[in-house]
Each structure stands twice: as structure tokens, then as C-alpha cells.
Design a protein around this motif. Structure first.
Motif, PDB file in Angstrom:
ATOM      1  N   TYR A  16       0.982  -2.893   3.135  1.00 60.22           N
ATOM      2  CA  TYR A  16      -0.615  -2.979   2.579  1.00 60.22           C
ATOM      3  C   TYR A  16      -0.633  -2.343   0.796  1.00 60.22           C
ATOM      4  CZ  TYR A  16      -5.571  -1.697   1.282  1.00 60.22           C
ATOM      5  OH  TYR A  16      -6.515  -1.530   0.794  1.00 60.22           O
ATOM      6  N   PHE A  21      -3.581  -6.337  -5.313  1.00 56.90           N
ATOM      7  CA  PHE A  21      -5.019  -6.573  -4.958  1.00 56.90           C
ATOM      8  C   PHE A  21      -5.394  -5.192  -4.200  1.00 56.90           C
ATOM      9  CE2 PHE A  21      -2.833  -8.985  -1.628  1.00 56.90           C
ATOM     10  CZ  PHE A  21      -3.619  -8.431  -0.462  1.00 56.90           C
ATOM     11  N   ASN A  22      -4.301  -4.530  -3.743  1.00 53.49           N
ATOM     12  CA  ASN A  22      -4.849  -3.357  -2.945  1.00 53.49           C
ATOM     13  C   ASN A  22      -4.510  -2.060  -3.905  1.00 53.49           C
ATOM     14  OD1 ASN A  22      -5.668  -4.790  -0.793  1.00 53.49           O
ATOM     15  ND2 ASN A  22      -3.545  -4.867   0.181  1.00 53.49           N
ATOM     16  N   ASP A  33      -2.544 -12.164  -6.174  1.00 54.24           N
ATOM     17  CA  ASP A  33      -3.825 -11.224  -6.816  1.00 54.24           C
ATOM     18  C   ASP A  33      -4.733 -12.405  -7.204  1.00 54.24           C
ATOM     19  OD1 ASP A  33      -2.428  -8.864  -6.167  1.00 54.24           O
ATOM     20  OD2 ASP A  33      -1.984  -8.602  -8.360  1.00 54.24           O
ATOM     21  N   ALA A  36      -6.520 -13.547  -4.218  1.00 51.11           N
ATOM     22  CA  ALA A  36      -7.273 -12.493  -3.731  1.00 51.11           C
ATOM     23  C   ALA A  36      -8.794 -12.487  -4.290  1.00 51.11           C
ATOM     24  CB  ALA A  36      -6.610 -11.231  -3.538  1.00 51.11           C
ATOM     25  N   THR A  40     -11.960 -12.951   0.715  1.00 53.66           N
ATOM     26  CA  THR A  40     -12.232 -11.609   1.470  1.00 53.66           C
ATOM     27  C   THR A  40     -11.036 -11.178   1.904  1.00 53.66           C
ATOM     28  OG1 THR A  40     -14.340 -12.888   2.349  1.00 53.66           O
ATOM     29  CG2 THR A  40     -13.393 -10.915   3.659  1.00 53.66           C
ATOM     30  N   ILE A  41     -11.159  -9.594   1.450  1.00 54.87           N
ATOM     31  CA  ILE A  41      -9.959  -8.783   1.711  1.00 54.87           C
ATOM     32  C   ILE A  41     -10.326  -7.673   2.848  1.00 54.87           C
ATOM     33  CG2 ILE A  41      -8.565  -7.176   0.571  1.00 54.87           C
ATOM     34  CD1 ILE A  41      -9.034  -8.511  -2.173  1.00 54.87           C
ATOM     35  N   ASP A  43      -9.805  -4.270   4.203  1.00 57.18           N
ATOM     36  CA  ASP A  43      -8.847  -3.107   3.711  1.00 57.18           C
ATOM     37  C   ASP A  43      -8.340  -2.303   4.675  1.00 57.18           C
ATOM     38  OD1 ASP A  43      -8.556  -3.184   1.055  1.00 57.18           O
ATOM     39  OD2 ASP A  43     -10.771  -2.817   0.720  1.00 57.18           O
ATOM     40  N   THR A 290      -1.114 -12.370   5.473  1.00 56.14           N
ATOM     41  CA  THR A 290      -1.024 -11.203   6.174  1.00 56.14           C
ATOM     42  C   THR A 290       0.639 -11.027   6.475  1.00 56.14           C
ATOM     43  OG1 THR A 290      -1.684  -9.591   7.988  1.00 56.14           O
ATOM     44  CG2 THR A 290      -1.116 -12.135   8.534  1.00 56.14           C
ATOM     45  N   PRO A 329      -1.775  -5.802   4.785  1.00 57.81           N
ATOM     46  CA  PRO A 329      -2.809  -6.394   3.895  1.00 57.81           C
ATOM     47  C   PRO A 329      -3.117  -7.755   4.583  1.00 57.81           C
ATOM     48  CG  PRO A 329      -0.357  -7.104   3.216  1.00 57.81           C
ATOM     49  CD  PRO A 329      -0.359  -6.098   4.470  1.00 57.81           C
ATOM     50  N   LEU A 331      -5.875 -10.993   3.624  1.00 57.27           N
ATOM     51  CA  LEU A 331      -7.051 -11.818   3.074  1.00 57.27           C
ATOM     52  C   LEU A 331      -7.191 -13.180   3.495  1.00 57.27           C
ATOM     53  CD1 LEU A 331      -5.664 -14.083   0.926  1.00 57.27           C
ATOM     54  CD2 LEU A 331      -4.999 -12.023  -0.268  1.00 57.27           C
ATOM     55  N   ARG A 341     -14.569  -7.566  -0.348  1.00 65.18           N
ATOM     56  CA  ARG A 341     -13.799  -6.417   0.300  1.00 65.18           C
ATOM     57  C   ARG A 341     -14.622  -5.868   1.251  1.00 65.18           C
ATOM     58  NH1 ARG A 341      -9.197  -5.262  -3.341  1.00 65.18           N
ATOM     59  NH2 ARG A 341      -8.338  -4.258  -1.682  1.00 65.18           N
TER      60      ARG A 341
END
Length: 477
Positions: A16, A21-22, A33, A36, A40-41, A43, A290, A329, A331, A341
Motif C-alpha cells: 500500500y 497515490f497513497n 496515480d 487514481a 475511488t481509493i 485506504d 489491487t 492498495p 482503487l 477516498r
């Protein structure tokens, strides 16, 4: 408007915290990124298990390890015969189901092909051709002879680089032997190319899945070079860094190899995105990205996710249940949804629910469910469950917003809740400080529900010697 396509991208060993993007501060994922920015991310997404064989039954069929079958030994998990999968479910909704993957665990013999109209594991296919040809050549040098010869020449080369010989020489020699013959992983460029060709050949709404292995050790030196984030382009240097990784000696350059290889993977995903855009598929394709699990990068003095028994939680191979492996991760890009997010807990075992919501179709019944009305609303109260089973032992991790619990069951015995490790994820994200307190009653009950009550069913068959050799090359023993 046609029903939306679905593209599932899974990247082996992707942490992750390694994604831009994290919040990662190195340019590892510029194309992801940008994806992303339109997605929708999630977290707080977590895998159902800490390595591929434990995690993918969750991703593809909504199952913990205790709900799976196994092939040859309990460590090699399989999807049970006749179990619904993402592919069987979407096939029933008239999707053309396509898969191009390369992890040897994800074979048709373990039912990972269930429901796919077109399924190809490139690693297994190429392995079979290569090893059959090698064994037919009776007058060729043995593998042992090749390795010995390679070790001798490599020791001379190491001296030229003024590198200590110790543990590095045999590892470097072996890697050079692999490099000149059969590397354990298939390049993302090849896998993505096969996927593009497969998608291009269908005129139906499709569900396409690909799984990329380049981050999995051993990392191929050329792919790491192509990422452009290395301090040295030398193959020998990379193999020395890998040798240090292999014996769990701290090696800062190994993180460079990992990051640079991720940048290489990101470029290949960028090529896939360009294909979708150039062929008028982008606007009508839902994309989920993912990983099956993360990777330990010396967080607790080890590397990988299948290292030595003495380095793992509860002194058991592959039972490492910390979040450098479980936190992944996630998204989801949908043409209909605005980017956002979300912070609520999400299990990869609920992926079927998320897909139903994204595609606007009826949910399929699978063992893991969240009972949420929508995964796009912030709600609390979920419990995330993960487990791993090998031999007669089971390790369980459960969490809610306040606590994470790791505990263990040995030889079909009851779980000793008093021996559980308790963490407070909100205040101790890296799980360095176990608490002196009891598990909450809610989590204690969840642990008892996961406890393995019966033997796993076994599928008929056994691994070939070639596949076992390949799995050993990837660190699975």
C-alpha cells in the motif's frame, strides 16, 4: 449504452505504502496515480491472507483459507470444486471471461480457471515447454554442473568488483544461471501484451483479469533497470543486493530495486490504458487495481513473505500476519462515479460485492460478506478477517477500527485467546507495540468463528517436479 467491461489488475507483492497515490514520495506509479485521480481509493483494504495461495481464494471466490480446498499439501490452497467465482458469476451475466496470468500457484489444477472462457497461465505454459526440452537432451550438462561452472566464473567477476565473497557468490552464480536460462517470472510486458491481444479479440462485454509477478523476488535486473530508479545499472550489483535480501541482511538498495521495478510495471499498465483509450473501450470499462498481498522490506528484520521459520510470527512458515503484507492498495475506476477516498475497512473477500455495485448487477452469494448497503458510503463497525493454514496450524488476524488481533491454533486444538497479540492500528500503524489488554468481545467472537472446525477437502493431483522447482525458485518451500 453497453454493459460496462470489467478489468481486474492484480500486482503480486505490491505494498500500500509504495504507491504515489497513497503518499509515497518516489515516482513509482505515475500512470496508476493518474488512474487514481479518476477513481475511488480505499485506504483501508486488507487481503484475506498473507501470500498468494491464501489471498486469491478471497479475491476470486470470497473465501478465507478455512473455506478452501488444497492441492497436494494444505499450504497449496485451491478453490473448492463447484464453488462460485467472479468468473462463473460474470459468465452467467453473459460476460466474456478472460485471464492472462503468470503465477504458478494460480493454476487450472487448483480451480483458479473456474468460469473463464479463456484462461492462460504463461509461466506454467512456458515452464512445461522449457523443462521438457531440457530433460530430453540427454547429453546436455546437468543443472548442478552448470551452477558449479557459473559459481567459478562469478567468483572471478566479484573480485573485479571488490565485493566480499561470503554468501554472495553462490547466490549471484545461481541468479546468473537463471538469467541465461529460465527466469522464474514472466515480464509484465509479455503478460500485458497477451491480455491486450485477448481483449482485442472479443466483441462482447468482458471481464478480464491479469496478475503481474515482477515485484516478486527474485527481481529481474533488466526490469529493475527499465524503471530508472536504480543507483547502479550493474546486474552483478543487483544480484549482490538480492543475496543480502535472501539471508535477511539489511540492504537499502533492495528497496531501490523494488521501487524501480514497480515503475516498470506502472509503464506497462500505462500501455494497457493507452490501448483501452485508442480502441474506444476506456469510457465503458470499470477498472479495479489491487494486490494479493504486500511485501516485507525489512520492517521487522526480514524480507519477502515466505522466509525462514525462525523469522515468522508464531515460528511457522508463511504465517506473517502484519500489515506490510495484509494492507493492500485498492482503487476502483468507474465511468459513473466521482473520484473520492474512503477510509472505512474493506476486505478483498468482499470484492464481489463491490463489483456488483460497480456493474449494476445482482450480487453472487459467497462465504464472505459485509452486509453493507454500499461500499461507497463511509460507515463503521466492520470486522476484517484474514487467516492462513499450513500443516495442522492456523493463524488468524481480525480487526475493527479500534483493535487488531493476531492469534494462533496448533494441531486442531482450540485457540488460546490469552496468547493473542493486540494492537491499536489507529495509534500504532506499523504494529510495533502490542498492548497489554484483552481482545474486545466482538473480535474474540470473530476469532472463534474463523477457527478451523474440520479438515480441508483435498483435490486430486500433485505438483509436478518442475512446478515444485519453480515454486522453490520463488521462495516457497
Amino acid at each position: 449504452m453497453k454493459r460496462p467491461n470489467l478489468l481486474l489488475l492484480t500486482i503480486d507483492c505490491l505494498r500500500y505504502d509504495s504507491c504515489g497515490f497513497n503518499g509515497y514520495d518516489r515516482p513509482t506509479t505515475p500512470n496508476i496515480d493518474r488512474l487514481a485521480n479518476t477513481a475511488t481509493i480505499f485506504d483501508n483494504a486488507y487481503a484475506t491472507g498473507p501470500w498468494t495461495a491464501e489471498s486469491f481464494p478471497g479475491i476470486l471466490s470470497g473465501r478465507l483459507s478455512r473455506d478452501t480446498a488444497y492441492y497436494e499439501q494444505t499450504s497449496w490452497k485451491a478453490i473448492p470444486n463447484d464453488a462460485p467465482t467472479l468468473a462463473t458469476w460474470l459468465q452467467s451475466h453473459e460476460y466474456d471471461t478472460l485471464a492472462r496470468i503468470s503465477n504458478p500457484h494460480l493454476s487450472q489444477y487448483r480451480n483458479f480457471d473456474r468460469g473463464f472462457n479463456s484462461f492462460e497461465n504463461l509461466r506454467i505454459n512456458r515452464l512445461g515447454e522449457k523443462f521438457t526440452a531440457d530433460r530430453a537432451a540427454g547429453d546436455s550438462p546437468s543443472s548442478k554442473a552448470k551452477i558449479i561452472s557459473s559459481i567459478r566464473s562469478t567468483m572471478r567477476r566479484l573480485k573485479d568488483y571488490d565485493i566480499p565473497l561470503s554468501h554472495t557468490a553462490p547466490v549471484v552464480a545461481y541468479r546468473l544461471n537463471q538469467l541465461s536460462g529460465q527466469w522464474p517470472t514472466i515480464a509484465a510486458e509479455d503478460v500485458i501484451g497477451e491480455l491486450i491481444a485477448t481483449i482485442d479479440s472479443t466483441d462482447q462485454p468482458f471481464f478480464a483479469w491479469t496478475h503481474l509477478m515482477d515485484l516478486h523476488a527474485p527481481i529481474h535486473p533488466e526490469r529493475a533497470r527499465e524503471g530508472g530508479l536504480l543507483s547502479s545499472d550493474s546486474t552483478i550489483r543487483q544480484f549482490v543486493w538480492d543475496a543480502n535480501r535472501l539471508v535477511n541482511e539489511y540492504e537499502p538498495h533492495y528497496r531501490d530495486m523494488y521501487d524501480s521495478t514497480l515503475r516498470y510495471i506502472d509503464h506497462q499498465i500505462g500501455q494497457l490504458i493507452e490501448f483501452l483509450k485508442a480502441n474506444n473501450k476506456w469510457e465503458n470499462t470499470v477498472i479495479i487495481l489491487t494486490s494479493d498481498h504486500g511485501e516485507a522490506l525489512y520492517d521487522r528484520g526480514i524480507y519477502g513473505h515466505a522466509a525462514g521459520r525462525d523469522k515468522f510470527e508464531f515460528e511457522s512458515d508463511r504465517h506473517y500476519m502484519y500489515d506490510e503484507l495484509l494492507h493492500v492498495p485498492l482503487l476502483a475506476k468507474s465511468p459513473q462515479d466521482d473520484p473520492q477516498r474512503l477510509n472505512h475497512l474493506f476486505s478483498l473477500g468482499w470484492l464481489h460485492e463491490l463489483i456488483a455495485e460497480l456493474l449494476g448487477i445482482e450480487q453472487v452469494e459467497m462465504p464472505l460478506s459485509s452486509d453493507r448497503e454500499s461500499h461507497f458510503n463511509e460507515e463503521s463497525g466492520e470486522i476484517i478477517r484474514s487467516d492462513v493454514i499450513s500443516g495442522e496450524s492456523q493463524t488468524i488476524a481480525v480487526r475493527n477500527n479500534e483493535q487488531k488481533i493476531i492469534t494462533h491454533r496448533i494441531e486442531n486444538g482450540a485457540i488460546n485467546i490469552d496468547a493473542a497479540r493486540v494492537y491499536a492500528p489507529e495509534f500504532d500503524r506499523r504494529e510495533q507495540h502490542p498492548l497489554e489488554e484483552e481482545p474486545s468481545p466482538q473480535l474474540a467472537e470473530a476469532i472463534e468463528q474463523i477457527n478451523l472446525q474440520k479438515e480441508l477437502p483435498q483435490l486430486n493431483g500433485e505438483l509436478s517436479a518442475d512446478t515444485e522447482e519453480l515454486l522453490e525458485d520463488l521462495g516457497y518451500r
